[in-house]
Design an enzyme around this catalytic site. Structure first.
Site, PDB file in Angstrom:
ATOM      1  N   GLY A  18      -5.170   9.822  12.854  1.00 30.47           N
ATOM      2  CA  GLY A  18      -5.551   9.119  11.641  1.00 30.47           C
ATOM      3  C   GLY A  18      -4.373   8.493  10.953  1.00 30.47           C
ATOM      4  N   GLY A  20      -3.444   6.404   7.043  1.00 28.22           N
ATOM      5  CA  GLY A  20      -3.872   5.914   5.739  1.00 28.22           C
ATOM      6  C   GLY A  20      -2.707   5.310   4.998  1.00 28.22           C
ATOM      7  N   GLY A  21      -2.938   4.984   3.734  1.00 24.15           N
ATOM      8  CA  GLY A  21      -1.916   4.304   2.949  1.00 24.15           C
ATOM      9  C   GLY A  21      -0.666   5.130   2.752  1.00 24.15           C
ATOM     10  N   MET A  22      -0.805   6.477   2.705  1.00 22.98           N
ATOM     11  CA  MET A  22       0.350   7.320   2.424  1.00 22.98           C
ATOM     12  C   MET A  22       1.018   7.872   3.679  1.00 22.98           C
ATOM     13  SD  MET A  22       0.793   7.263  -0.790  1.00 22.98           S
ATOM     14  CE  MET A  22       1.928   8.626  -1.021  1.00 22.98           C
ATOM     15  N   VAL A  25      -1.670  11.265  10.380  1.00 15.02           N
ATOM     16  CA  VAL A  25      -1.987  12.625  10.789  1.00 15.02           C
ATOM     17  C   VAL A  25      -2.001  12.684  12.308  1.00 15.02           C
ATOM     18  CG1 VAL A  25      -3.764  14.418  10.840  1.00 15.02           C
ATOM     19  CG2 VAL A  25      -3.305  13.204   8.734  1.00 15.02           C
ATOM     20  N   LYS A  40       0.527  16.191   9.047  1.00 17.77           N
ATOM     21  CA  LYS A  40       0.440  14.978   8.230  1.00 17.77           C
ATOM     22  C   LYS A  40       1.854  14.573   7.832  1.00 17.77           C
ATOM     23  CE  LYS A  40      -2.912  14.484   5.468  1.00 17.77           C
ATOM     24  NZ  LYS A  40      -3.894  14.620   4.358  1.00 17.77           N
ATOM     25  N   ASP A 141      -8.558  12.869  -6.409  1.00 21.71           N
ATOM     26  CA  ASP A 141      -8.849  11.805  -5.441  1.00 21.71           C
ATOM     27  C   ASP A 141     -10.013  12.218  -4.534  1.00 21.71           C
ATOM     28  OD1 ASP A 141      -8.492   9.287  -4.306  1.00 21.71           O
ATOM     29  OD2 ASP A 141      -7.149  10.056  -2.759  1.00 21.71           O
TER      30      ASP A 141
END
Length: 743
Positions: A18, A20-22, A25, A40, A141
């Protein structure tokens, strides 16, 4: 990292699962424990971010990672570890087998989930939020991408660390100019949108948005424009979910609308109240009415904060790090682009470690010391305790010079020094170190601060190592009372202290009390963490041990068998804890006279231990010892003697001639020789046992005296009665001397 794909010599990255923006993983293997985990990695900042920003980011990550690691509940993703490697901040979590709610909706072509699934998810998330809110933690969040439904139906909330970190950064106007993505606005509470302070009720609003979407297929405000979505959250009442889907239960409709109240005071009071209403609704009972008066339209002149104008709507219910990876170069995040971004960062100069700044501490020096502190912890995880101790002592000394002797970071290093001392057999030194840390933390943080209590609890543990169980008991009781006052009876740290108290009670010779406390802790951990959580199973293992001490061997056997099966399911068949439960199962079978079953169990355990750890591993030899004992109980003394000799030789070579395990095996050799009528050889072996005990424990120790008694028995068998009588007289004199009252 790019070359080896191995983080801190422990976590081997296997597959990107995976992005994402941050960050990313990865599915990874924990080389130390042989288990699959999720790692992560937080995306490093590029050159457009100044050093002050980067330091803030790292500090926030570490703080939030500690928060995430402290959460222990079946509905919250377990965090095992965190740290920094080659400039990349990482978080190690349990690897979940399932899909997040975003993925479930996408796989269902954005059709809503089955009603019973929706209600079950609502109840489980409410339970998990209730726990985290009681710890003072607000997620901030919550969205479908951060809620996982496992294949067995368990629901878990993810991203208590990085998700909160990302939101905190996004909510700070100075930091949003750096270009960090805010994420989707579909699940933000009105108070978040307005830039106001948020509390647990903001999570309840976000949960209402999530439940609305999985129940109807669309979020409550489904506009294509981000500004319109934000205004909808702030100003517009959502349509009742049943207008989209008539089959939804009435109670669920009311619960979701109450969660979506504009004013926090008009939502359910807390997650526990929410869960109660869901449970009552599922049972068919009429829940108590929730808030009836929702705020009307907000004043139109209210202006959304400036930071919202740069938001994009994004794709709803997506963006998780557990989602599908981007198709282009999925490994780039850790193999080139990220590493290159940090490769040019200058390393701290060696002379900076010994300089004593007259002004504020040098941030680069502090960062270097933090990295060395983490490296010391990693050395300990690898079992290299001596090296770890050297690192922690050096860091502690430098931190004391730069920050002061009572600074929390200095005390954290000294705490780790104590830990390494206790693991290298220097219990007395460890006790002194933990005592000093506890005193320093009490001065700096207060007597009831969790870190102070942690140090005091370690002093109790070391007192137990030293056999000073009465003193350990007093410390455990004091720490337990403080933890219950500050955290409540069901906090994981409170339960851990009660578990240790139960263990110590057993060693104090108070098995009934130990059993009662251990059973209560096991029940509480099962309720809060789940029946398969490692902590739950550790306490059930202790319950079984105490049952054995009470002579309730049938119950002990049943409990050990249950723990072995559960650990095989939760941890894997080859996990050391699973093997330990199987070993104790064999002990209980032997005590019940079921020697043939015990023999077969030990044969399989020896094979598994040899396969996973090698023939000379101490635990492999322990299993072989159990095998030999059961061969003897079945009268197969030639085989038992052969097994005992092999084990004794291997233990002497790997552990030393006077190690307790080696001496135990030598006595087993002597027993086998005696049963075979070879009394001269048995006499030699028993004398070796007595000499080893005398060197290690002293001439008057009960084990030494028992070995001398065995020696006398051999002499009698050989017809050497006068020598045997001399030993008996010496033993009687020892016992009389020890029994005499002090003068």
């Amino acid at each position: 990292m790019a070359d080896t794909r191995l983080i801190q010599s422990r976590y081997r990255l296997l597959e990107l699962i995976g992005r994402g923006g941050m960050g990313e993983v990865w599915r990874a293997r924990d080389e130390s424990l042989g288990r699959q985990v999720a790692v992560k990695c937080l995306k490093p900042m590029g050159p457009q971010h100044d050093q002050a920003f980067t330091r803030i980011l790292r500090e926030r990550f570490r703080r939030e990672a500690r928060v995430a690691a402290s959460l222990q509940h079946r509905g919250v993703t377990v965090v095992h570890d965190f740290g920094e490697h080659e400039g990349v901040l990482y978080l190690v979590m349990e690897l979940l087998d399932g899909h997040n709610l975003s993925q479930l909706l996408e796989e269902n072509k954005q059709h809503p989930l089955p009603v019973d699934h929706v209600v079950d998810i609502a109840e489980q998330v409410a339970d998990a939020l209730g726990y985290t809110h009681r710890q003072g933690i607000v997620h901030r969040d919550l969205k479908p991408a951060n809620i996982m439904r496992l294949t067995d139906g368990t629901v878990k909330i993810c991203d208590f660390g990085i998700a909160r970190l990302g939101h905190d950064i996004g909510m700070t106007s100075r930091l949003t100019t750096t270009g960090i993505a805010m994420g989707t606005p579909h699940y933000m509470s009105p108070e978040q949108i307005s830039g106001k302070e948020v509390d647990h009720r903001s999570d309840l609003y976000s949960l209402g948005c999530v439940l609305y979407e999985i129940a109807t297929g669309v979020p409550p405000f489904d506009q294509d424009d981000a500004w319109a979505v934000l205004v909808g959250h702030r100003d517009t009442r959502p349509e009742p979910p049943r207008t989209h889907r008539a089959e939804l239960p009435g109670f669920f409709d009311r619960v979701v609308l109450d969660l979506l109240a504009k004013a926090p005071d008009e939502r359910p009071a807390d997650a526990a109240d929410l869960r109660r209403r869901i449970v009552l609704g599922r049972s068919g009972e009429q829940p108590l009415p929730g808030p009836l008066t929702h705020s009307g339209d907000a004043p139109r002149e209210a202006v959304l904060p400036p930071w919202t104008r740069s938001m994009t709507v994004g794709r709803r219910a997506v963006g998780t790090l557990y989602g599908a990876p981007e198709p282009s170069n999925p490994a780039a995040g850790l193999t080139g682009r990220w590493t290159a971004a940090t490769a040019t960062a200058p390393a701290p100069h060696s002379h900076s470690f010994v300089s004593v700044p007259t002004g504020p501490p040098d941030p680069d020096l502090l960062a270097a010391l933090a990295g060395r502190h983490s490296a010391g912890i990693d050395l300990g995880r690898l079992g290299r305790w001596e090296e770890a101790g050297e690192v922690h002592r050096a860091v502690a000394a430098q931190r004391a010079r730069v920050l002061g002797p009572d600074h929390p970071d200095t005390l954290a290093s000294r705490y780790e020094v104590g830990f390494t001392l206790s693991r290298t057999g220097r219990a007395e030194d460890a006790l002194r170190e933990f005592g000093r840390v506890a005193e320093g933390r009490e001065r700096t943080l207060g007597a009831d601060h969790p870190q102070t209590l942690a140090a005091r609890q370690e002093t109790a543990y070391v007192l137990g190592q030293l056999g000073r169980h009465a003193e350990a008991h007093q410390v455990y009781e004091t720490v337990l009372a403080a933890r219950e006052r500050a955290m409540g009876p069901d906090h994981p740290d409170t339960l851990r202290c009660r578990h240790n108290l139960a263990f110590n009670l057993g060693r104090l010779g108070r098995p009934e009390e130990a059993w009662q406390v251990a059973r209560e802790v096991a029940d509480a951990r099962a309720r809060l963490l789940g029946p398969l959580h490692p902590d739950t199973l550790a306490t059930r293992y202790e319950v079984a041990y105490v049952l054995g001490r009470l002579g309730r061997h049938a119950e002990a056997l049943e409990t050990y068998q249950d723990v072995a099966r559960a650990r095989a399911t939760a941890l894997g068949a080859d996990h050391p804890d699973t093997f330990a439960a199987r070993y104790e199962t064999g002990i209980s079978l032997g005590r019940l006279g079921r020697n043939a079953e015990a023999l077969e169990l030990y044969r399989s355990l020896v094979a598994d231990r040899t396969r996973t750890a090698g023939p000379a591993d101490p635990e492999t030899l322990r299993a072989r010892h159990g095998l030999g004992v059961n061969l003897g109980r079945m009268g197969r003394w030639e085989e038992a003697l052969s097994q005992a000799r092999d084990v004794c030789a291997l233990r002497e070579r790997t552990l030393g001639p006077d190690h307790p395990d080696t001496v135990t095996s030598r006595r087993e050799v002597a027993v086998g020789l005696g049963w075979l009528g070879r009394w001269n050889d048995a006499l030699v072996a028993y004398r070796q046992v007595a000499e080893a005990h005398s060197r290690a424990l002293g001439p008057a120790h009960p084990r030494t005296l028992a070995a001398r008694n065995d020696e006398a028995h051999c002499l009698e068998r050989l017809g050497r009665s006068q020598e045997a009588a001399g030993i008996h007289r010496a033993l009687a004199a020892h016992r009389a001397q020890n029994a005499a009252p002090p003068g």
